[in-house]
Design an enzyme around this catalytic site. Sequence first.
Site, PDB file in Angstrom:
ATOM      1  N   VAL A  84       0.810  -1.230   0.000  1.00 56.39           N
ATOM      2  CA  VAL A  84       0.000   0.000   0.000  1.00 56.39           C
ATOM      3  C   VAL A  84       0.838   1.273   0.000  1.00 56.39           C
ATOM      4  O   VAL A  84       0.317   2.355  -0.291  1.00 56.39           O
ATOM      5  CB  VAL A  84      -0.992   0.028   1.190  1.00 56.39           C
ATOM      6  CG1 VAL A  84      -2.036  -1.070   1.046  1.00 56.39           C
ATOM      7  CG2 VAL A  84      -0.264  -0.049   2.532  1.00 56.39           C
ATOM      8  N   TYR A  97       1.621   5.180  16.050  1.00 57.22           N
ATOM      9  CA  TYR A  97       0.377   4.478  15.703  1.00 57.22           C
ATOM     10  C   TYR A  97      -0.813   5.418  15.913  1.00 57.22           C
ATOM     11  O   TYR A  97      -1.694   5.528  15.062  1.00 57.22           O
ATOM     12  CB  TYR A  97       0.253   3.211  16.553  1.00 57.22           C
ATOM     13  CG  TYR A  97      -0.893   2.310  16.151  1.00 57.22           C
ATOM     14  CD1 TYR A  97      -0.813   1.517  15.004  1.00 57.22           C
ATOM     15  CD2 TYR A  97      -2.061   2.235  16.914  1.00 57.22           C
ATOM     16  CE1 TYR A  97      -1.867   0.678  14.633  1.00 57.22           C
ATOM     17  CE2 TYR A  97      -3.110   1.409  16.556  1.00 57.22           C
ATOM     18  CZ  TYR A  97      -3.011   0.623  15.414  1.00 57.22           C
ATOM     19  OH  TYR A  97      -4.059  -0.198  15.054  1.00 57.22           O
TER      20      TYR A  97
HETATM   21  P1  NAD Z   1      -2.987  -8.306  11.056  1.00 56.84           P
HETATM   22  O1  NAD Z   1      -1.608  -7.984  11.475  1.00 56.84           O
HETATM   23  O2  NAD Z   1      -3.510  -9.687  11.227  1.00 56.84           O
HETATM   24  O3  NAD Z   1      -3.234  -7.911   9.513  1.00 56.84           O
HETATM   25  C1  NAD Z   1      -2.640  -6.808   8.898  1.00 56.84           C
HETATM   26  C2  NAD Z   1      -2.421  -7.127   7.432  1.00 56.84           C
HETATM   27  O4  NAD Z   1      -1.842  -5.978   6.812  1.00 56.84           O
HETATM   28  C3  NAD Z   1      -1.444  -8.294   7.212  1.00 56.84           C
HETATM   29  O5  NAD Z   1      -1.995  -9.241   6.326  1.00 56.84           O
HETATM   30  C4  NAD Z   1      -0.217  -7.622   6.638  1.00 56.84           C
HETATM   31  O6  NAD Z   1       0.549  -8.438   5.769  1.00 56.84           O
HETATM   32  C5  NAD Z   1      -0.835  -6.442   5.913  1.00 56.84           C
HETATM   33  N1  NAD Z   1       0.168  -5.404   5.612  1.00 56.84           N
HETATM   34  C6  NAD Z   1       1.119  -4.902   6.423  1.00 56.84           C
HETATM   35  N2  NAD Z   1       1.885  -4.027   5.753  1.00 56.84           N
HETATM   36  C7  NAD Z   1       1.394  -3.958   4.485  1.00 56.84           C
HETATM   37  C8  NAD Z   1       1.739  -3.207   3.326  1.00 56.84           C
HETATM   38  N3  NAD Z   1       2.786  -2.351   3.309  1.00 56.84           N
HETATM   39  N4  NAD Z   1       1.000  -3.374   2.204  1.00 56.84           N
HETATM   40  C9  NAD Z   1      -0.041  -4.233   2.190  1.00 56.84           C
HETATM   41  N5  NAD Z   1      -0.414  -4.979   3.257  1.00 56.84           N
HETATM   42  C10 NAD Z   1       0.297  -4.831   4.392  1.00 56.84           C
HETATM   43  O7  NAD Z   1      -3.885  -7.281  11.893  1.00 56.84           O
HETATM   44  P2  NAD Z   1      -5.449  -6.911  11.831  1.00 56.84           P
HETATM   45  O8  NAD Z   1      -5.950  -6.833  13.209  1.00 56.84           O
HETATM   46  O9  NAD Z   1      -6.172  -7.765  10.848  1.00 56.84           O
HETATM   47  O10 NAD Z   1      -5.347  -5.409  11.294  1.00 56.84           O
HETATM   48  C11 NAD Z   1      -6.228  -4.865  10.323  1.00 56.84           C
HETATM   49  C12 NAD Z   1      -6.419  -3.374  10.582  1.00 56.84           C
HETATM   50  O11 NAD Z   1      -7.116  -3.184  11.812  1.00 56.84           O
HETATM   51  C13 NAD Z   1      -5.120  -2.585  10.715  1.00 56.84           C
HETATM   52  O12 NAD Z   1      -5.241  -1.345  10.046  1.00 56.84           O
HETATM   53  C14 NAD Z   1      -4.999  -2.346  12.213  1.00 56.84           C
HETATM   54  O13 NAD Z   1      -4.244  -1.204  12.528  1.00 56.84           O
HETATM   55  C15 NAD Z   1      -6.453  -2.210  12.602  1.00 56.84           C
HETATM   56  N6  NAD Z   1      -6.749  -2.442  14.022  1.00 56.84           N
HETATM   57  C16 NAD Z   1      -6.515  -3.656  14.592  1.00 56.84           C
HETATM   58  C17 NAD Z   1      -6.850  -3.853  15.939  1.00 56.84           C
HETATM   59  C18 NAD Z   1      -6.675  -5.193  16.628  1.00 56.84           C
HETATM   60  O14 NAD Z   1      -6.878  -5.268  17.858  1.00 56.84           O
HETATM   61  N7  NAD Z   1      -6.347  -6.277  15.948  1.00 56.84           N
HETATM   62  C19 NAD Z   1      -7.395  -2.799  16.672  1.00 56.84           C
HETATM   63  C20 NAD Z   1      -7.593  -1.579  16.054  1.00 56.84           C
HETATM   64  C21 NAD Z   1      -7.279  -1.411  14.721  1.00 56.84           C
END
Ligand code: NAD
Length: 242
Positions: A59, A149
């Site tokens: 991205v 973050y």
């Molecule tokens: P996750 O780590 O399981 O998934 C994140 C995904 O993003 C992974 O598949 C990773 O390979 C991909 N990614 C990372 N860098 C990338 C790049 N440069 N280009 C393309 N893809 C890339 O975590 P998740 O919980 O599924 O996170 C999804 C979203 O939710 C994120 O934006 C995260 O910040 C947000 N979020 C998560 C939580 C939580 O508690 N899990 C809470 C609040 C927000």
Amino acid sequence: MGRLDDKVILITGAARGQGATEARQAAEHGAKVIVTDVLDDLGADVARYVDGDYHRLDVTSSGEWNTVVERIVADHGKLDGLVNNAGIFRHDTILDANEDNFHLITEINQYGVFNGMVAAAKVMREQNSGSIVNISSVAGMRGQRSVAYVASKWAVRGMTKSAAAQLGQFNIRVNSVHPGAIETDMLFDLGTETIDRLVGAVPMGRSAKPEEVGNVVMFLLSEESSYVNGAEIVVDGALIAS
Ligand code: NAD
């Protein structure tokens, strides 16, 4: 009839976690799902499972965004929905600052969402329709200790409002979703002690399944939310309300 019948929907970071769950949910609701990530093997598996396409998409690269969006239009003729879900978490503080960390988080979480909106808006403007869902966090609603973050997730919330105000005239909706503690690798990587502390502060007394965020994302992608634009929806079991 599915809620997303005939819609073409691109999800970033969809190889695992919330993105992979949303890919499955969108397919169940009738969408053609374009799975993208930098984890090619896992991403291709998800795409096979949902009978969708897989494209590698870092991205942070505007060039890769243009290539992937052009390819989607060539293959499917349109792009109805974009979920800017890809993101990373790294702990850093003001007193123990790490400049590289700050840049990396900003590049992926903030610049990545900007790139996605720019690439998708060009196509959606021509179509005079589209729904963009930006995944922020409760960290985009309040202060937390991880400064980079928090900055990136407030930026996502702010860019969402700006984009909604600019793109509403083209029937494009842009909304942000703010998850709390969601059961994916991002949460599990924090370790038991931190997870217990975090979940202990949630009035509902539990973390959430990725599907519980995905349900909100499906609503925002569907026509059920046809007049919801520039909104922020918190999915956190009342964490920030307390
Ligand atoms: P996750 O780590 O399981 O998934 C994140 C995904 O993003 C992974 O598949 C990773 O390979 C991909 N990614 C990372 N860098 C990338 C790049 N440069 N280009 C393309 N893809 C890339 O975590 P998740 O919980 O599924 O996170 C999804 C979203 O939710 C994120 O934006 C995260 O910040 C947000 N979020 C998560 C939580 C939580 O508690 N899990 C809470 C609040 C927000």
